[in-house]
Design a protein around this motif. Sequence first.
Motif, PDB file in Angstrom:
ATOM      1  N   LEU A  24       0.806  -1.222   0.000  1.00 39.29           N
ATOM      2  CA  LEU A  24       0.000   0.000   0.000  1.00 39.29           C
ATOM      3  C   LEU A  24       0.839   1.272   0.000  1.00 39.29           C
ATOM      4  CD1 LEU A  24      -2.649  -1.142   2.633  1.00 39.29           C
ATOM      5  CD2 LEU A  24      -3.012  -0.930   0.182  1.00 39.29           C
ATOM      6  N   GLY A  25       2.102   1.148   0.354  1.00 40.70           N
ATOM      7  CA  GLY A  25       2.932   2.337   0.453  1.00 40.70           C
ATOM      8  C   GLY A  25       2.507   3.250   1.581  1.00 40.70           C
ATOM      9  N   CYS A  26       1.840   2.711   2.579  1.00 39.73           N
ATOM     10  CA  CYS A  26       1.366   3.520   3.712  1.00 39.73           C
ATOM     11  C   CYS A  26       2.465   3.641   4.762  1.00 39.73           C
ATOM     12  CB  CYS A  26       0.110   2.917   4.299  1.00 39.73           C
ATOM     13  SG  CYS A  26       0.303   1.216   4.855  1.00 39.73           S
ATOM     14  N   ASP A  27       2.163   4.398   5.811  1.00 40.01           N
ATOM     15  CA  ASP A  27       3.170   4.673   6.836  1.00 40.01           C
ATOM     16  C   ASP A  27       3.099   3.718   8.030  1.00 40.01           C
ATOM     17  OD1 ASP A  27       4.122   6.994   5.427  1.00 40.01           O
ATOM     18  OD2 ASP A  27       2.295   8.013   6.077  1.00 40.01           O
ATOM     19  N   GLY A  28       2.081   2.912   8.072  1.00 43.08           N
ATOM     20  CA  GLY A  28       1.983   1.946   9.154  1.00 43.08           C
ATOM     21  C   GLY A  28       0.855   0.961   8.927  1.00 43.08           C
ATOM     22  N   VAL A  29       1.022  -0.263   9.434  1.00 40.66           N
ATOM     23  CA  VAL A  29      -0.012  -1.293   9.377  1.00 40.66           C
ATOM     24  C   VAL A  29      -0.027  -1.995  10.730  1.00 40.66           C
ATOM     25  CG1 VAL A  29      -0.749  -3.449   8.318  1.00 40.66           C
ATOM     26  CG2 VAL A  29       0.189  -1.641   6.893  1.00 40.66           C
TER      27      VAL A  29
ATOM     28  N   LEU B  77     -13.903   8.479  16.398  1.00 42.48           N
ATOM     29  CA  LEU B  77     -12.551   8.257  16.913  1.00 42.48           C
ATOM     30  C   LEU B  77     -12.270   9.146  18.110  1.00 42.48           C
ATOM     31  CD1 LEU B  77     -12.383   7.071  14.008  1.00 42.48           C
ATOM     32  CD2 LEU B  77     -10.009   7.798  13.973  1.00 42.48           C
ATOM     33  N   PRO B  78     -11.680   8.596  19.176  1.00 40.41           N
ATOM     34  CA  PRO B  78     -11.216   9.431  20.291  1.00 40.41           C
ATOM     35  C   PRO B  78      -9.961  10.185  19.863  1.00 40.41           C
ATOM     36  CG  PRO B  78     -10.660   7.126  20.690  1.00 40.41           C
ATOM     37  CD  PRO B  78     -11.459   7.157  19.427  1.00 40.41           C
ATOM     38  N   VAL B  79     -10.085  11.492  19.741  1.00 44.31           N
ATOM     39  CA  VAL B  79      -8.970  12.287  19.212  1.00 44.31           C
ATOM     40  C   VAL B  79      -7.714  12.113  20.056  1.00 44.31           C
ATOM     41  CG1 VAL B  79      -8.196  14.623  18.638  1.00 44.31           C
ATOM     42  CG2 VAL B  79     -10.566  13.947  18.201  1.00 44.31           C
ATOM     43  N   GLY B  80      -7.887  11.982  21.356  1.00 41.33           N
ATOM     44  CA  GLY B  80      -6.727  11.866  22.231  1.00 41.33           C
ATOM     45  C   GLY B  80      -5.888  10.628  21.960  1.00 41.33           C
ATOM     46  N   LEU B  81      -6.490   9.597  21.392  1.00 45.39           N
ATOM     47  CA  LEU B  81      -5.760   8.365  21.088  1.00 45.39           C
ATOM     48  C   LEU B  81      -4.843   8.537  19.895  1.00 45.39           C
ATOM     49  CD1 LEU B  81      -5.556   5.376  21.983  1.00 45.39           C
ATOM     50  CD2 LEU B  81      -7.324   4.852  20.312  1.00 45.39           C
ATOM     51  N   TYR B  82      -5.226   9.428  18.974  1.00 46.99           N
ATOM     52  CA  TYR B  82      -4.466   9.588  17.737  1.00 46.99           C
ATOM     53  C   TYR B  82      -3.563  10.812  17.748  1.00 46.99           C
ATOM     54  CZ  TYR B  82      -7.460   5.963  15.820  1.00 46.99           C
ATOM     55  OH  TYR B  82      -8.087   4.778  15.598  1.00 46.99           O
TER      56      TYR B  82
ATOM     57  N   VAL C 146      -0.610   9.405  12.767  1.00 45.38           N
ATOM     58  CA  VAL C 146      -1.754   8.989  11.953  1.00 45.38           C
ATOM     59  C   VAL C 146      -2.686  10.166  11.659  1.00 45.38           C
ATOM     60  CG1 VAL C 146      -3.755   7.465  11.833  1.00 45.38           C
ATOM     61  CG2 VAL C 146      -1.630   6.667  12.907  1.00 45.38           C
ATOM     62  N   ARG C 147      -2.966  10.357  10.348  1.00 41.02           N
ATOM     63  CA  ARG C 147      -3.921  11.375   9.911  1.00 41.02           C
ATOM     64  C   ARG C 147      -5.094  10.750   9.148  1.00 41.02           C
ATOM     65  NH1 ARG C 147      -1.761  13.018  13.313  1.00 41.02           N
ATOM     66  NH2 ARG C 147      -0.413  14.842  13.574  1.00 41.02           N
ATOM     67  N   SER C 148      -4.838   9.652   8.446  1.00 39.92           N
ATOM     68  CA  SER C 148      -5.888   8.935   7.728  1.00 39.92           C
ATOM     69  C   SER C 148      -5.676   7.443   7.936  1.00 39.92           C
ATOM     70  CB  SER C 148      -5.862   9.256   6.232  1.00 39.92           C
ATOM     71  OG  SER C 148      -6.088  10.625   6.000  1.00 39.92           O
ATOM     72  N   LEU C 149      -6.770   6.690   7.772  1.00 36.32           N
ATOM     73  CA  LEU C 149      -6.631   5.254   7.994  1.00 36.32           C
ATOM     74  C   LEU C 149      -7.727   4.490   7.267  1.00 36.32           C
ATOM     75  CD1 LEU C 149      -9.005   4.257  10.208  1.00 36.32           C
ATOM     76  CD2 LEU C 149      -7.535   5.525  11.764  1.00 36.32           C
ATOM     77  N   ALA C 150      -7.480   3.193   7.130  1.00 32.62           N
ATOM     78  CA  ALA C 150      -8.483   2.260   6.622  1.00 32.62           C
ATOM     79  C   ALA C 150      -8.288   0.945   7.354  1.00 32.62           C
ATOM     80  CB  ALA C 150      -8.336   2.062   5.114  1.00 32.62           C
TER      81      ALA C 150
ATOM     82  N   TRP D  60      -1.870   6.412   7.357  1.00 32.25           N
ATOM     83  CA  TRP D  60      -1.083   7.376   6.593  1.00 32.25           C
ATOM     84  C   TRP D  60      -0.812   8.585   7.485  1.00 32.25           C
ATOM     85  CZ3 TRP D  60      -4.758   4.262   4.500  1.00 32.25           C
ATOM     86  CH2 TRP D  60      -4.413   3.541   3.356  1.00 32.25           C
ATOM     87  N   GLY D  61       0.386   9.149   7.340  1.00 32.15           N
ATOM     88  CA  GLY D  61       0.778  10.310   8.137  1.00 32.15           C
ATOM     89  C   GLY D  61       0.343  11.623   7.523  1.00 32.15           C
ATOM     90  N   ARG D  62      -0.382  11.578   6.443  1.00 30.70           N
ATOM     91  CA  ARG D  62      -0.915  12.767   5.778  1.00 30.70           C
ATOM     92  C   ARG D  62      -2.374  12.498   5.449  1.00 30.70           C
ATOM     93  NH1 ARG D  62       1.251   9.236   2.577  1.00 30.70           N
ATOM     94  NH2 ARG D  62       0.414   8.812   0.490  1.00 30.70           N
TER      95      ARG D  62
END
Length: 372
Positions: free
Chosen positions: A45-50, A105-110, A115-119, A136-138
């Motif tokens: 996926l070329g993402c920043d984390g899984v 989403l609990p904002v405090g967790l992120y 992390v800025r976007s996710l699936a 993704w970090g963007r």
Amino acid sequence: MTAARSPAAPDGLSRQLIATVASLSAARDLDTVMRLTTRAGRDLLGCDGVSFVLRDGGLCHYAEEDALEPLWKGRRFPQEECISGVALRERRLVVVDDVAADPRLPVGLYRPTFVRSLAVAPVREDDPVAVLGAYWGRRHQPTPAELELLQALSNAAALALANVELARAHHEAREAERHQRLLVAELSHRVKNTLAVVQSIARQTLVRAADLEQFGDRFLGRLGAMAEAHGLLVTADWKPVPLHAAAAQALAPWQAQCRLRGDAALTLPPPVHLALALVLYELACNAARHGALSVPGGRVDLDWRLTPNDDGRPGLALHWREHDGPPVAEPLRKGFGTRLITGMIGHDLSGRCTMVFDPAGLHCRLWLPADP
């Protein structure tokens, strides 16, 4: 921190996905499945984390991750407090293109993370056991192709987990079969040993009996003592039996006249328990015919303690003492009961037996090694 990865070209994606599926199909444990899946997810996926998130009752367990920087590996959150719980409960792929704006989403967790976007996609869609999350970090809106890849990887992980479960079940079945063979062999050994003892007791009882009635009484009594000792072992699942329980069972017909004293927590291995049960039964029967248990006022004390013998070898000492019975005299010849006692203690258990025919009452001292 590792650099962000770019997704592979379409041809490379196909080859990499095929290679990942092949690697997952060969995995035989959960850790390997999670490690391969998260690594492949970042590459594909070329993402920043899984992350690989396991269902743990009502919790989401972030069990594995491959990311730019640490996220939540090892932590558990209630399903209601994280987006992975949504995917688990609703059994569907969930996309969040802006974690700061999504009310689920609990904002405090992120906020402390990149992390800025996710699936997130369920692993085993019909009944999810886990979730695969891509981050993704963007700000990023995953494309249909990326979401298809994420779900395809989740499906491959589901198949791999099924293979792991099958492999585990196969291993357990083989272990159960091996254990059953051992049990059958052990049972055969025990039955043969028991039959040998029964045959020996039957022969010796018959030789010493005055008539068939006496033979029947004494043989059935000894057989009953063996059966009760085996019953106690079966109840204990053939594990060590408390000495107090073994002695109480052997002396149950005369319990009102017997006093037992010793460490209640001390246990006997099965072979020692079986032999000692017969020994105590023979001592009690002899006392019931000729000694303290043959009269209403007679009594027997049985004491035991752990003590070394004369050469310092650790072991168990038992002392049988009869009181207030008829006068005792040493017999002119040893009967089968006496020979059974000395034979089982000396030969079967490598111990020592000393009998003192005190006119005031029989004393029998037994010593058994700690490792017969």
